[in-house]
Design a protein around this motif. Structure first.
Motif, PDB file in Angstrom:
ATOM      1  N   GLN B  38       0.844  -1.192   0.000  1.00  0.00           N
ATOM      2  CA  GLN B  38       0.000   0.000   0.000  1.00  0.00           C
ATOM      3  C   GLN B  38       0.878   1.241   0.000  1.00  0.00           C
ATOM      4  O   GLN B  38       1.585   1.521   0.978  1.00  0.00           O
ATOM      5  CB  GLN B  38      -0.923   0.007   1.229  1.00  0.00           C
ATOM      6  CG  GLN B  38      -1.909   1.164   1.243  1.00  0.00           C
ATOM      7  CD  GLN B  38      -2.854   1.121   2.432  1.00  0.00           C
ATOM      8  OE1 GLN B  38      -2.604   0.450   3.428  1.00  0.00           O
ATOM      9  NE2 GLN B  38      -3.962   1.847   2.331  1.00  0.00           N
ATOM     10  N   TYR B  39       0.838   1.990  -1.098  1.00  0.00           N
ATOM     11  CA  TYR B  39       1.529   3.265  -1.159  1.00  0.00           C
ATOM     12  C   TYR B  39       0.695   4.306  -0.415  1.00  0.00           C
ATOM     13  O   TYR B  39      -0.517   4.158  -0.250  1.00  0.00           O
ATOM     14  CB  TYR B  39       1.771   3.688  -2.603  1.00  0.00           C
ATOM     15  CG  TYR B  39       2.801   2.841  -3.316  1.00  0.00           C
ATOM     16  CD1 TYR B  39       2.451   2.019  -4.386  1.00  0.00           C
ATOM     17  CD2 TYR B  39       4.135   2.854  -2.915  1.00  0.00           C
ATOM     18  CE1 TYR B  39       3.391   1.242  -5.032  1.00  0.00           C
ATOM     19  CE2 TYR B  39       5.084   2.076  -3.557  1.00  0.00           C
ATOM     20  CZ  TYR B  39       4.709   1.276  -4.612  1.00  0.00           C
ATOM     21  OH  TYR B  39       5.651   0.505  -5.254  1.00  0.00           O
ATOM     22  N   SER B  40       1.368   5.390  -0.023  1.00  0.00           N
ATOM     23  CA  SER B  40       0.713   6.419   0.764  1.00  0.00           C
ATOM     24  C   SER B  40      -0.523   6.963   0.054  1.00  0.00           C
ATOM     25  O   SER B  40      -0.470   7.292  -1.134  1.00  0.00           O
ATOM     26  CB  SER B  40       1.706   7.549   1.037  1.00  0.00           C
ATOM     27  OG  SER B  40       1.111   8.557   1.818  1.00  0.00           O
ATOM     28  N   PRO B  81      14.113   2.661  -3.643  1.00  0.00           N
ATOM     29  CA  PRO B  81      13.263   3.691  -3.016  1.00  0.00           C
ATOM     30  C   PRO B  81      11.786   3.535  -3.391  1.00  0.00           C
ATOM     31  O   PRO B  81      10.899   3.842  -2.581  1.00  0.00           O
ATOM     32  CB  PRO B  81      13.843   5.001  -3.556  1.00  0.00           C
ATOM     33  CG  PRO B  81      15.286   4.689  -3.790  1.00  0.00           C
ATOM     34  CD  PRO B  81      15.311   3.257  -4.272  1.00  0.00           C
ATOM     35  N   SER B  82      11.529   3.006  -4.580  1.00  0.00           N
ATOM     36  CA  SER B  82      10.132   2.806  -5.008  1.00  0.00           C
ATOM     37  C   SER B  82       9.439   1.686  -4.233  1.00  0.00           C
ATOM     38  O   SER B  82       8.218   1.527  -4.339  1.00  0.00           O
ATOM     39  CB  SER B  82      10.077   2.499  -6.508  1.00  0.00           C
ATOM     40  OG  SER B  82      10.841   1.329  -6.782  1.00  0.00           O
ATOM     41  N   ASP B  83      10.205   0.914  -3.455  1.00  0.00           N
ATOM     42  CA  ASP B  83       9.601  -0.119  -2.603  1.00  0.00           C
ATOM     43  C   ASP B  83       9.064   0.474  -1.298  1.00  0.00           C
ATOM     44  O   ASP B  83       8.412  -0.224  -0.517  1.00  0.00           O
ATOM     45  CB  ASP B  83      10.630  -1.206  -2.258  1.00  0.00           C
ATOM     46  CG  ASP B  83      11.089  -2.002  -3.468  1.00  0.00           C
ATOM     47  OD1 ASP B  83      12.257  -2.447  -3.472  1.00  0.00           O
ATOM     48  OD2 ASP B  83      10.283  -2.169  -4.415  1.00  0.00           O
ATOM     49  N   SER B  84       9.352   1.739  -1.051  1.00  0.00           N
ATOM     50  CA  SER B  84       8.870   2.392   0.177  1.00  0.00           C
ATOM     51  C   SER B  84       7.345   2.417   0.172  1.00  0.00           C
ATOM     52  O   SER B  84       6.720   3.008  -0.709  1.00  0.00           O
ATOM     53  CB  SER B  84       9.423   3.823   0.276  1.00  0.00           C
ATOM     54  OG  SER B  84      10.825   3.806   0.364  1.00  0.00           O
ATOM     55  N   ALA B  85       6.768   1.748   1.155  1.00  0.00           N
ATOM     56  CA  ALA B  85       5.314   1.585   1.227  1.00  0.00           C
ATOM     57  C   ALA B  85       4.999   0.875   2.538  1.00  0.00           C
ATOM     58  O   ALA B  85       5.895   0.516   3.304  1.00  0.00           O
ATOM     59  CB  ALA B  85       4.800   0.751   0.045  1.00  0.00           C
ATOM     60  N   THR B  86       3.714   0.662   2.766  1.00  0.00           N
ATOM     61  CA  THR B  86       3.286  -0.196   3.877  1.00  0.00           C
ATOM     62  C   THR B  86       2.988  -1.575   3.313  1.00  0.00           C
ATOM     63  O   THR B  86       2.293  -1.694   2.292  1.00  0.00           O
ATOM     64  CB  THR B  86       2.033   0.370   4.561  1.00  0.00           C
ATOM     65  OG1 THR B  86       2.333   1.640   5.131  1.00  0.00           O
ATOM     66  CG2 THR B  86       1.546  -0.560   5.675  1.00  0.00           C
ATOM     67  N   TYR B  87       3.525  -2.598   3.953  1.00  0.00           N
ATOM     68  CA  TYR B  87       3.324  -3.973   3.506  1.00  0.00           C
ATOM     69  C   TYR B  87       2.417  -4.689   4.507  1.00  0.00           C
ATOM     70  O   TYR B  87       2.709  -4.748   5.701  1.00  0.00           O
ATOM     71  CB  TYR B  87       4.669  -4.698   3.372  1.00  0.00           C
ATOM     72  CG  TYR B  87       5.461  -4.167   2.199  1.00  0.00           C
ATOM     73  CD1 TYR B  87       6.186  -2.988   2.307  1.00  0.00           C
ATOM     74  CD2 TYR B  87       5.451  -4.821   0.964  1.00  0.00           C
ATOM     75  CE1 TYR B  87       6.881  -2.463   1.224  1.00  0.00           C
ATOM     76  CE2 TYR B  87       6.145  -4.315  -0.116  1.00  0.00           C
ATOM     77  CZ  TYR B  87       6.852  -3.136   0.019  1.00  0.00           C
ATOM     78  OH  TYR B  87       7.526  -2.622  -1.054  1.00  0.00           O
ATOM     79  N   LEU B  88       1.315  -5.202   4.002  1.00  0.00           N
ATOM     80  CA  LEU B  88       0.308  -5.846   4.840  1.00  0.00           C
ATOM     81  C   LEU B  88       0.285  -7.338   4.539  1.00  0.00           C
ATOM     82  O   LEU B  88       0.118  -7.734   3.380  1.00  0.00           O
ATOM     83  CB  LEU B  88      -1.078  -5.276   4.545  1.00  0.00           C
ATOM     84  CG  LEU B  88      -1.259  -3.783   4.775  1.00  0.00           C
ATOM     85  CD1 LEU B  88      -2.149  -3.170   3.708  1.00  0.00           C
ATOM     86  CD2 LEU B  88      -1.879  -3.533   6.121  1.00  0.00           C
ATOM     87  N   GLY B 104       0.345  -4.215   9.311  1.00  0.00           N
ATOM     88  CA  GLY B 104       1.097  -3.519   8.270  1.00  0.00           C
ATOM     89  C   GLY B 104       2.441  -3.035   8.787  1.00  0.00           C
ATOM     90  O   GLY B 104       2.528  -2.528   9.906  1.00  0.00           O
ATOM     91  N   THR B 105       3.498  -3.199   7.980  1.00  0.00           N
ATOM     92  CA  THR B 105       4.830  -2.697   8.317  1.00  0.00           C
ATOM     93  C   THR B 105       5.184  -1.580   7.348  1.00  0.00           C
ATOM     94  O   THR B 105       5.128  -1.768   6.127  1.00  0.00           O
ATOM     95  CB  THR B 105       5.899  -3.803   8.213  1.00  0.00           C
ATOM     96  OG1 THR B 105       5.582  -4.853   9.121  1.00  0.00           O
ATOM     97  CG2 THR B 105       7.277  -3.248   8.533  1.00  0.00           C
ATOM     98  N   ILE B 106       5.548  -0.427   7.904  1.00  0.00           N
ATOM     99  CA  ILE B 106       5.966   0.705   7.072  1.00  0.00           C
ATOM    100  C   ILE B 106       7.438   0.516   6.712  1.00  0.00           C
ATOM    101  O   ILE B 106       8.290   0.379   7.595  1.00  0.00           O
ATOM    102  CB  ILE B 106       5.778   2.034   7.825  1.00  0.00           C
ATOM    103  CG1 ILE B 106       4.288   2.231   8.159  1.00  0.00           C
ATOM    104  CG2 ILE B 106       6.292   3.205   6.991  1.00  0.00           C
ATOM    105  CD1 ILE B 106       4.031   3.388   9.105  1.00  0.00           C
TER     106      ILE B 106
END
Lengths: 116, 111
Positions: B38-40, B81-88, B104-106
């Motif tokens: 999940q991106y911001s 850097p494009s992997d920066s997101a929340t992973y659920l 979810g992990t940020i």
């Protein structure tokens, strides 16, 4: 083409008001869902409809009432809004499919509800 | 105890690092285990899923399920850097299509 769309994207309202969020999917799916994501990003299912029939109804206050006029639409009406209702609400859709099949759920962009 | 436990982070890593994201679950009567990204200010999107135990690889991503220890993992190689997101992480209930999510992990990947 938008697969799962929601309106509005943002909703700011006063405590005690009644509001609705609409969801539409053009994927031809037969099952739709409402999820709530709180400020800590925790995502929890609220309701699910399959062919306009309610199949999942989690422990949600009865101020929340989903309505599915047809397979492609699932709306969420909230009565007497409270501060704790502030969250992001996501609609999703999938095929029910065969038991045991993957049936990926596709999420909408979310509706950010703020209750003042 | 929540059905799916996940450390919310945030987890901050330098670009190129190997990232390991983990969840534990408490009920073994599930078939599918999933990772959503999940991106911001966006909706979650399915990244990978596994059925039963074992590994599944897709490019830089590997999903792993260990049913004996009730552990779900996602590994990201050569993080960007494009992997920066929340992973659920999520598991699918035996009843219909109900998904149960972790917190979810940020993840932040710094260039």
């Amino acid at each position: 083409d938008t697969a799962v769309s929601q309106t509005p994207k943002y909703l700011v309202t006063q405590m005690g008001n009644d509001k609705s969020i609409k969801c539409e999917q053009n994927l031809g799916h037969d099952t739709m869902y409402w999820y709530k994501q709180d400020s800590k990003k925790f995502l929890k299912i609220m309701f699910s409809y399959n062919n306009k029939e309610l199949i999942i109804n989690e422990t949600v206050p009865n101020r929340f009432s989903p309505k599915s006029p047809d397979k492609a639409h699932l709306n969420l009406h909230i009565n007497s809004l409270e501060l704790g209702d502030s969250a992001v609400y996501f609609c999703a859709s999938s095929q029910m499919g065969l038991a045991g099949a993957m049936n990926e759920q596709f999420f909408g962009p979310g509706t950010r509800l703020t209750v003042l | 105890q929540k059905e799916v436990e996940q450390d919310p982070g945030p987890l901050s890593v330098p670009e190129g690092a190997i990232v390991s994201l983990n969840c534990t679950y408490s009920n073994s009567a599930f078939q599918y285990f999933m990772w959503y990204r999940q991106y911001s200010r966006k909706g979650p999107e399915l990244l990978m899923y596994t059925y039963s135990s074992g590994n599944k690889e897709d490019g830089r991503f590997t999903a792993q399920v260990d049913k004996s220890s009730k552990y779900i993992s996602l590994f990201i190689r050569d993080s960007q850097p494009s992997d920066s997101a929340t992973y659920l992480c999520a598991k699918r209930s035996e009843y219909g299509n109900k998904l149960v999510f972790g917190a979810g992990t940020i993840l932040r990947v710094k260039s």
